[in-house]
Design a protein around this motif. Structure first.
Motif, PDB file in Angstrom:
ATOM      1  N   LEU A  13      34.764  41.266 -30.316  1.00  0.00           N
ATOM      2  CA  LEU A  13      34.986  40.141 -30.535  1.00  0.00           C
ATOM      3  C   LEU A  13      35.823  39.881 -32.020  1.00  0.00           C
ATOM      4  O   LEU A  13      36.947  38.486 -32.100  1.00  0.00           O
ATOM      5  CB  LEU A  13      33.519  39.744 -30.870  1.00  0.00           C
ATOM      6  CG  LEU A  13      33.402  37.918 -31.754  1.00  0.00           C
ATOM      7  CD1 LEU A  13      33.782  37.203 -31.152  1.00  0.00           C
ATOM      8  CD2 LEU A  13      32.086  37.721 -32.487  1.00  0.00           C
ATOM      9  N   MET A  14      36.029  41.332 -32.574  1.00  0.00           N
ATOM     10  CA  MET A  14      37.308  40.987 -33.661  1.00  0.00           C
ATOM     11  C   MET A  14      38.631  41.099 -33.362  1.00  0.00           C
ATOM     12  O   MET A  14      39.614  40.567 -34.068  1.00  0.00           O
ATOM     13  CB  MET A  14      36.477  42.560 -34.497  1.00  0.00           C
ATOM     14  CG  MET A  14      35.263  42.498 -35.707  1.00  0.00           C
ATOM     15  SD  MET A  14      35.377  43.942 -36.891  1.00  0.00           S
ATOM     16  CE  MET A  14      35.820  45.349 -35.635  1.00  0.00           C
ATOM     17  N   VAL A  15      38.753  41.504 -32.241  1.00  0.00           N
ATOM     18  CA  VAL A  15      39.887  41.668 -31.628  1.00  0.00           C
ATOM     19  C   VAL A  15      40.832  39.963 -31.300  1.00  0.00           C
ATOM     20  O   VAL A  15      41.658  39.939 -31.076  1.00  0.00           O
ATOM     21  CB  VAL A  15      40.431  42.387 -30.713  1.00  0.00           C
ATOM     22  CG1 VAL A  15      41.772  42.769 -29.948  1.00  0.00           C
ATOM     23  CG2 VAL A  15      40.159  43.860 -31.283  1.00  0.00           C
ATOM     24  N   ALA A  16      39.384  39.287 -30.369  1.00  0.00           N
ATOM     25  CA  ALA A  16      39.658  38.372 -30.349  1.00  0.00           C
ATOM     26  C   ALA A  16      40.374  36.894 -31.125  1.00  0.00           C
ATOM     27  O   ALA A  16      40.734  36.954 -31.257  1.00  0.00           O
ATOM     28  CB  ALA A  16      38.160  37.789 -29.309  1.00  0.00           C
ATOM     29  N   ALA A  17      39.606  37.850 -32.352  1.00  0.00           N
ATOM     30  CA  ALA A  17      39.672  36.573 -33.759  1.00  0.00           C
ATOM     31  C   ALA A  17      40.640  36.548 -34.025  1.00  0.00           C
ATOM     32  O   ALA A  17      41.698  35.878 -34.463  1.00  0.00           O
ATOM     33  CB  ALA A  17      37.858  36.808 -34.274  1.00  0.00           C
ATOM     34  N   TYR A  18      41.013  38.703 -34.197  1.00  0.00           N
ATOM     35  CA  TYR A  18      42.257  38.567 -34.955  1.00  0.00           C
ATOM     36  C   TYR A  18      43.523  37.800 -34.305  1.00  0.00           C
ATOM     37  O   TYR A  18      44.875  37.781 -34.826  1.00  0.00           O
ATOM     38  CB  TYR A  18      42.108  39.897 -35.816  1.00  0.00           C
ATOM     39  CG  TYR A  18      43.451  40.459 -36.711  1.00  0.00           C
ATOM     40  CD1 TYR A  18      43.498  39.711 -37.488  1.00  0.00           C
ATOM     41  CD2 TYR A  18      44.941  41.125 -35.926  1.00  0.00           C
ATOM     42  CE1 TYR A  18      44.438  41.180 -38.255  1.00  0.00           C
ATOM     43  CE2 TYR A  18      45.955  41.481 -36.796  1.00  0.00           C
ATOM     44  CZ  TYR A  18      45.614  40.925 -37.727  1.00  0.00           C
ATOM     45  OH  TYR A  18      47.237  41.712 -38.523  1.00  0.00           O
ATOM     46  N   ARG A  19      43.757  37.885 -32.792  1.00  0.00           N
ATOM     47  CA  ARG A  19      44.934  37.300 -32.275  1.00  0.00           C
ATOM     48  C   ARG A  19      45.129  36.532 -31.940  1.00  0.00           C
ATOM     49  O   ARG A  19      45.438  35.167 -31.071  1.00  0.00           O
ATOM     50  CB  ARG A  19      44.534  38.620 -30.829  1.00  0.00           C
ATOM     51  CG  ARG A  19      44.815  39.286 -30.854  1.00  0.00           C
ATOM     52  CD  ARG A  19      45.498  40.396 -29.258  1.00  0.00           C
ATOM     53  NE  ARG A  19      46.531  40.226 -28.726  1.00  0.00           N
ATOM     54  CZ  ARG A  19      47.768  40.970 -28.917  1.00  0.00           C
ATOM     55  NH1 ARG A  19      47.112  41.730 -29.854  1.00  0.00           N
ATOM     56  NH2 ARG A  19      48.458  40.330 -28.309  1.00  0.00           N
ATOM     57  N   GLY A  20      43.812  35.442 -32.045  1.00  0.00           N
ATOM     58  CA  GLY A  20      43.896  33.915 -32.654  1.00  0.00           C
ATOM     59  C   GLY A  20      43.404  33.141 -31.069  1.00  0.00           C
ATOM     60  O   GLY A  20      42.992  31.995 -31.363  1.00  0.00           O
ATOM     61  N   TYR A  21      42.087  34.000 -30.691  1.00  0.00           N
ATOM     62  CA  TYR A  21      41.775  33.524 -29.784  1.00  0.00           C
ATOM     63  C   TYR A  21      40.633  32.677 -29.973  1.00  0.00           C
ATOM     64  O   TYR A  21      39.921  33.099 -31.283  1.00  0.00           O
ATOM     65  CB  TYR A  21      40.880  34.574 -27.940  1.00  0.00           C
ATOM     66  CG  TYR A  21      42.556  34.909 -28.196  1.00  0.00           C
ATOM     67  CD1 TYR A  21      42.374  34.615 -26.369  1.00  0.00           C
ATOM     68  CD2 TYR A  21      42.852  35.878 -27.897  1.00  0.00           C
ATOM     69  CE1 TYR A  21      43.358  34.812 -26.221  1.00  0.00           C
ATOM     70  CE2 TYR A  21      43.799  37.053 -27.412  1.00  0.00           C
ATOM     71  CZ  TYR A  21      44.462  35.864 -25.990  1.00  0.00           C
ATOM     72  OH  TYR A  21      44.984  37.177 -25.119  1.00  0.00           O
TER      73      TYR A  21
END
Length: 463
Positions: A13-21
Motif C-alpha cells: 500500500l505504501m509503494v502504491a501510494a508513493y507511486r501515485g496509484y
C-alpha cells in the motif's frame, strides 16, 4: 509468516501510494491479499464485514466534515479572502516569514479544535497564494501544513482538543492537560526543528533557482481584478470557525443531553444517538456552516459568478479526500484483525522500559494502520494495564504515560498511506513523488520528539 504477510500488505500500500496509484483501489487489494494468504475462506466476509463496514462507518461520520470543509476553503479562495490575508501578512512580516505564518495559522486552528482535515481545506488557498508571492516551491506546502496541523497541536501541546490527546485520558484517568511541562517541551522541540528544516529546504531551493513552479494542479482561482476585502473581514470567518467550534462543543450536550431519541411519524422505531460521541463532529459541522455563511455575506459579489463551478470542484475534492481516508480506515481495520498484527503487538510487550515500550508500541501500530488515533486505540486497548502496572512499579506518573502515548501516536502515523497525508496531497494537487520526502522529515522530527521528552523526564523528573 503471519507477520511477514501483514508487513507485505503495508509495504504494498505504501509503494502504491508513493507511486501515485489510487489508494481507493489498492487499500482493499492490499488488505484482502493479506487475508487471502492467511485464510482464503475469510476474504469475502472480511471485505464486507470489516473493510466495508469500517469504510462506510467513517464516511457516515466524517463525510459532512470533508464536504463543508472543502466548500469553506473554496469560498475563501474565490472571494479573495485568502489573497487579502496573504497581502496583510506579507506587509506585516515580509515574504521571508511565509512558512512561519502558515504554520502558526494551522496551529491556531487545530488548537482551537478545528479538524485536521478541515484545516487542510481552509488553509491551502492562502498558503498557495503566500508561497506564490514569496516564490517558495509549492512542493513545500504539504510539509508546512503538516508541521502546523499534524504535529505539536495535535498531540503535544497541553489542552489540545484533538482526539489524539483525548483517547489516553479514557485509559489512564487523566485530562487533556496531562504532563503540561513535558507537552510544552515536546512542542518547542517539534516547532523549532521543524521550522529549521523547512527554512533549510527553502534556502536550498533558492540556491538552485527553484521557484513556486509552473503548470501546477489545483491552483487557487481568485480573479486578478478582484477588489480585496479588508484583512480583518477576510480573517473573521476563520476565527469564527474556531470560536464557534468551541461554543458548539459546550452547547450541544446542553441542548440534547447524554443521549437523544429521534422519533418521527414515518419511522418504524426511534433512533437513539450517543451525544458524547457526536458532539465534536456536530460542533465542527455547525462551525463550518457559520463560516460559510459569513464568507457568502461578506464576499458574495466576488463569488457569485463562479459559485456553481466552484461548488462542483469543492464537492469533487471532498469526495476524493473522504474516500481515500475511508479506504485507509478500512485497510487498518483488516490488518489489525490478522494474526500477524497480534504477534507483532505481543512482541512489542518485551521492551523492558515502560515509557519506551509504550512509545515504540503506539508509534509502530499507528504507522502500520496509517492512523494516529487508530494505532493508539489498538495499542492502549490491548496493553494499557501492562503500561500502568509497569509505570506504578517504576514510580512514573500516569500523566507521563498519557503524554508519551499521545505524542507517539503522532510519530510514524504520517507514512505514505496515511489518510491525512493523502488528503493533503490531493487538496494541494501534488503527488507523493513531489512532496512526500519533506513530509517524512517532519514525521521523523515528530517521532524523535517523543524519545526526547522521555529523556527529559528521566533526567529531570519534570511532568
Amino acid at each position: 509468516m503471519s507477520v511477514i504477510i501483514a508487513l507485505a500488505a503495508l509495504t504494498l500500500l505504501m509503494v502504491a501510494a508513493y507511486r501515485g496509484y489510487s489508494v481507493i483501489l489498492f487499500a482493499p487489494i492490499a488488505a484482502l491479499g493479506a487475508v487471502l494468504l492467511t485464510d482464503p475462506s475469510a476474504v469475502a466476509p472480511a471485505f464486507t464485514g470489516v473493510f466495508m463496514d469500517k469504510m462506510v462507518g467513517f464516511i457516515k461520520l466524517y463525510f459532512p466534515v470533508f464536504l463543508l470543509g472543502a466548500v469553506f476553503g473554496k469560498l475563501i479562495e474565490l472571494s479573495g479572502f485568502s489573497r487579502s490575508i496573504v497581502a496583510a501578512a506579507i506587509r506585516l512580516l515580509g515574504t521571508r516569514q511565509a512558512m512561519l505564518v502558515i504554520v502558526l495559522v494551522c496551529a491556531v486552528l487545530t488548537y482551537g479544535g478545528v479538524s485536521l482535515f478541515v484545516v487542510v481545506f481552509a488553509v491551502y488557498p492562502f498558503a498557495a497564494e503566500m508561497f506564490r508571492q514569496s516564490n517558495i516551491p509549492k512542493r513545500l506546502i504539504p510539509a508546512t501544513i503538516a508541521l502546523g496541523a499534524f504535529s505539536f497541536t495535535m498531540d503535544a501541546l497541553p489542552g489540545t482538543p484533538q482526539i489524539q490527546n483525548i483517547i489516553p485520558s479514557t485509559f489512564f484517568n487523566t485530562t487533556a492537560w496531562a504532563a503540561p511541562w513535558l507537552g510544552v517541551i515536546g512542542t518547542i522541540f517539534v516547532f523549532c526543528f521543524g521550522m529549521l528544516f523547512l527554512q533549510r529546504q527553502r534556502n536550498k531551493a533558492q540556491r538552485t533557482g527553484e521557484g513556486y513552479g509552473t503548470e501546477l494542479r489545483n491552483e487557487p482561482e481568485t480573479a486578478e481584478d478582484i477588489k480585496l476585502p479588508n484583512p480583518w473581514i477576510a480573517v473573521s470567518p476563520l476565527l469564527a470557525v474556531g470560536v464557534m467550534n468551541l461554543l458548539f462543543t459546550q452547547w450541544i450536550p446542553q441542548w440534547y443531553g447524554k443521549t437523544h431519541s429521534l422519533a418521527l411519524p414515518g419511522m418504524a422505531a426511534p433512533v437513539t444517538s450517543d451525544i458524547a460521541k457526536l458532539t465534536a463532529i456536530w460542533a465542527v459541522q455547525a462551525a463550518l456552516l457559520v463560516g460559510i455563511v459569513m464568507v457568502l455575506l461578506f464576499g458574495f459579489r466576488a463569488i457569485r459568478s463562479k459559485l456553481a463551478e466552484g461548488s462542483k470542484s469543492a464537492v469533487g475534492g471532498a469526495l476524493l479526500a473522504a474516500m481515500n481516508t475511508a479506504s485507509e480506515y478500512g485497510f487498518g481495520a483488516v490488518i489489525a484483525s490478522l494474526p500477524g498484527f497480534l504477534v507483532l503487538a505481543d512482541w512489542l510487550k518485551n521492551i523492558p522500559n515502560p515509557l519506551v515500550n509504550e512509545a515504540v508500541t503506539v508509534t509502530l501500530l499507528a504507522g502500520i494502520t496509517g492512523s494516529a488515533s487508530g494505532g493508539m486505540s489498538i495499542a492502549l486497548a490491548a496493553m494499557s494495564q501492562t503500561f500502568i502496572s509497569a509505570a506504578n512499579a517504576a514510580n512514573i506518573p500516569l500523566e507521563v504515560l498519557h503524554r508519551v502515548a499521545a505524542m507517539a501516536s503522532g510519530g510514524m502515523d504520517t507514512l505514505p498511506h496515511n489518510g491525512a497525508v493523502i488528503t493533503l496531497l490531493a487538496v494541494t494537487g501534488l503527488t507523493h513523488r513531489e512532496a512526500y520526502k519533506d513530509i517524512f522529515c517532519i514525521t521523523l522530527i515528530k517521532t524523535l520528539a517523543v524519545f526526547f521528552v522521555i529523556g527529559v523526564f528521566y533526567a529531570t523528573g519534570i511532568v
